[in-house]
Design an enzyme around this catalytic site. Structure first.
Site, PDB file in Angstrom:
ATOM      1  N   SER A 139      23.593  39.755  51.539  1.00 31.27           N
ATOM      2  CA  SER A 139      22.604  39.189  50.608  1.00 31.27           C
ATOM      3  C   SER A 139      22.395  37.717  50.957  1.00 31.27           C
ATOM      4  CB  SER A 139      23.124  39.264  49.164  1.00 31.27           C
ATOM      5  OG  SER A 139      22.326  38.481  48.296  1.00 31.27           O
ATOM      6  N   TYR A 152      29.645  37.531  43.069  1.00 32.13           N
ATOM      7  CA  TYR A 152      28.748  38.267  43.981  1.00 32.13           C
ATOM      8  C   TYR A 152      28.596  37.500  45.292  1.00 32.13           C
ATOM      9  CZ  TYR A 152      24.568  40.812  45.512  1.00 32.13           C
ATOM     10  OH  TYR A 152      23.666  41.565  46.226  1.00 32.13           O
TER      11      TYR A 152
HETATM   12  N1  LIG Z   1      18.141  44.544  45.053  1.00 32.27           N
HETATM   13  C1  LIG Z   1      18.363  43.308  45.469  1.00 32.27           C
HETATM   14  O1  LIG Z   1      17.712  42.344  45.053  1.00 32.27           O
HETATM   15  C2  LIG Z   1      19.404  43.044  46.523  1.00 32.27           C
HETATM   16  C3  LIG Z   1      19.354  41.825  47.190  1.00 32.27           C
HETATM   17  C4  LIG Z   1      20.303  41.547  48.164  1.00 32.27           C
HETATM   18  C5  LIG Z   1      21.279  42.483  48.457  1.00 32.27           C
HETATM   19  N2  LIG Z   1      21.307  43.666  47.794  1.00 32.27           N
HETATM   20  C6  LIG Z   1      22.362  44.611  48.145  1.00 32.27           C
HETATM   21  O2  LIG Z   1      21.785  45.811  48.586  1.00 32.27           O
HETATM   22  C7  LIG Z   1      22.662  46.899  48.298  1.00 32.27           C
HETATM   23  C8  LIG Z   1      21.902  47.985  47.568  1.00 32.27           C
HETATM   24  O3  LIG Z   1      21.335  47.422  46.412  1.00 32.27           O
HETATM   25  P1  LIG Z   1      20.178  48.132  45.570  1.00 32.27           P
HETATM   26  O4  LIG Z   1      19.327  47.042  45.084  1.00 32.27           O
HETATM   27  O5  LIG Z   1      19.576  49.258  46.309  1.00 32.27           O
HETATM   28  O6  LIG Z   1      21.085  48.672  44.342  1.00 32.27           O
HETATM   29  P2  LIG Z   1      21.062  50.026  43.496  1.00 32.27           P
HETATM   30  O7  LIG Z   1      21.891  49.737  42.296  1.00 32.27           O
HETATM   31  O8  LIG Z   1      19.681  50.512  43.331  1.00 32.27           O
HETATM   32  O9  LIG Z   1      21.856  51.028  44.450  1.00 32.27           O
HETATM   33  C9  LIG Z   1      23.216  50.875  44.730  1.00 32.27           C
HETATM   34  C10 LIG Z   1      23.844  52.258  44.825  1.00 32.27           C
HETATM   35  O10 LIG Z   1      25.240  52.082  45.116  1.00 32.27           O
HETATM   36  C11 LIG Z   1      25.958  53.057  44.372  1.00 32.27           C
HETATM   37  N3  LIG Z   1      27.339  52.613  44.177  1.00 32.27           N
HETATM   38  C12 LIG Z   1      27.794  51.663  43.323  1.00 32.27           C
HETATM   39  N4  LIG Z   1      29.133  51.587  43.400  1.00 32.27           N
HETATM   40  C13 LIG Z   1      29.531  52.498  44.333  1.00 32.27           C
HETATM   41  C14 LIG Z   1      30.796  52.886  44.836  1.00 32.27           C
HETATM   42  N5  LIG Z   1      31.940  52.344  44.399  1.00 32.27           N
HETATM   43  N6  LIG Z   1      30.830  53.849  45.798  1.00 32.27           N
HETATM   44  C15 LIG Z   1      29.688  54.426  46.229  1.00 32.27           C
HETATM   45  N7  LIG Z   1      28.469  54.111  45.772  1.00 32.27           N
HETATM   46  C16 LIG Z   1      28.394  53.162  44.831  1.00 32.27           C
HETATM   47  C17 LIG Z   1      25.193  53.170  43.067  1.00 32.27           C
HETATM   48  O11 LIG Z   1      25.487  54.406  42.407  1.00 32.27           O
HETATM   49  C18 LIG Z   1      23.752  53.072  43.529  1.00 32.27           C
HETATM   50  O12 LIG Z   1      23.194  54.342  43.799  1.00 32.27           O
HETATM   51  C19 LIG Z   1      23.827  46.313  47.497  1.00 32.27           C
HETATM   52  O13 LIG Z   1      24.915  46.063  48.367  1.00 32.27           O
HETATM   53  C20 LIG Z   1      23.257  44.999  46.978  1.00 32.27           C
HETATM   54  O14 LIG Z   1      24.258  44.034  46.753  1.00 32.27           O
HETATM   55  C21 LIG Z   1      20.391  43.978  46.825  1.00 32.27           C
END
Ligand SMILES: NC(=O)c1ccc[n+]([C@@H]2O[C@H](COP(=O)([O-])OP(=O)(O)OC[C@H]3O[C@@H](n4cnc5c(N)ncnc54)[C@H](O)[C@@H]3O)[C@@H](O)[C@H]2O)c1
Length: 253
Positions: A139, A152
């Site tokens: 991120s 985070y």
């Molecule tokens: N959305 C954003 O703005 C953003 C920005 C930067 C980074 N990210 C990163 O991108 C990645 C995905 O984010 P997203 O926005 O798609 O989130 P999201 O919440 O839509 O999806 C995350 C998924 O991970 C699963 N998950 C959570 N804990 C888990 C575990 N212990 N084992 C297996 N699966 C697990 C959840 O059930 C969910 O389906 C994350 O690592 C997040 O930190 C997101």
């Protein structure tokens, strides 16, 4: 260009958002994908909608036995593993004083230990593949200060460091390791954050989240997925240890 025909990919957190879109994009480019998520119902829905070249796996990335079983399932199904996408992650809002030890430990367990376990247990298979890759979803919070994201940011900064370390350890083996650092991407992750923290001021908060990126909007999961496809592809053979920002200019300021 950027085809992934007959490659086997294991994508964590693929039941939603960015991971879901990465699974879809990998499959569209010809890969077989293991759609792994702690939420099996969500993983099943995604795998079913992708079709025959996808199957769902229930996994908790922070539990060693669960990761072991999931990787054994992938090998039983595909006979090999070419790409690991460490995407599963959870968020937390709070500065250092607002962060409880319990929440700190919870975040480290999923966002850092999860990457450690999946990587450690997948590597023997990735090395057997000959040409393979790991893509870590970090991120911008791992690169620059984002307010009230103390725990985070710590975990995502660690993912950036892990990516570079792994890239060097395995640089002569055919295993490439890269990270993507998205800015704010409109996904269920952000929707949940809005519901939990800003239900009474949704519009203003969405406007603020849009404005955080100099281009004036949030990213989309498919924009992150395209980079992941590139990083996995043969066209990216010279790319390892790279930290790719996709953030509408946020880190350029
Ligand atoms: N959305 C954003 O703005 C953003 C920005 C930067 C980074 N990210 C990163 O991108 C990645 C995905 O984010 P997203 O926005 O798609 O989130 P999201 O919440 O839509 O999806 C995350 C998924 O991970 C699963 N998950 C959570 N804990 C888990 C575990 N212990 N084992 C297996 N699966 C697990 C959840 O059930 C969910 O389906 C994350 O690592 C997040 O930190 C997101």
């Amino acid at each position: 260009m950027f085809r992934l025909d007959n490659k086997a990919a294991f994508i964590t957190g693929a039941g939603s958002g960015i991971g879901e879109e990465i699974a879809r994009s990998f499959a569209q480019q010809g890969a077989n994908v293991a759609v792994a998520d702690i939420n099996f119902e969500a993983a099943s829905r995604v795998a079913e909608s992708i079709g025959d070249n996808a199957f769902p796996i229930q996994i908790d990335v922070s539990e060693e036995v669960s990761v072991k079983n999931a990787i054994a399932d992938v090998i039983a199904k595909f006979g090999k593993l070419d790409h690991l996408v460490n995407n599963a992650g959870i968020g937390l809002v709070g500065n250092v004083e607002e962060t409880s030890l319990e929440d700190w430990n919870r975040l480290l367990k999923v966002n850092m230990t999860g990457v450690f376990l999946c990587t450690k247990l997948a590597i023997p298979h990735l090395l057997s593949s000959g040409k393979s890759s790991i893509i870590n979803i970090a991120s911008v919070a791992g690169l620059v200060g984002i307010e009230r994201r103390f725990a985070y940011s710590a975990t995502k900064g660690a993912v950036v460091a892990i990516t570079r370390e792994l890239a060097i350890d395995y640089v002569t083996t055919g295993l490439r390791v890269n990270a993507i650092c998205p800015g704010t991407v409109y996904s269920p992750f952000v929707e949940g954050y809005l519901r939990k923290n800003h239900a009474h001021e949704l519009e203003e908060t969405i406007a603020k989240l849009n404005a955080r990126q100099p281009v004036g909007r949030m990213g989309r999961p498919d924009e992150i997925a395209k980079m992941a496809v590139y990083l996995a592809s043969e066209e990216a053979e010279f790319v390892t240890g790279s930290i790719m920002t996709i953030d509408g200019g946020l880190t350029a300021r």
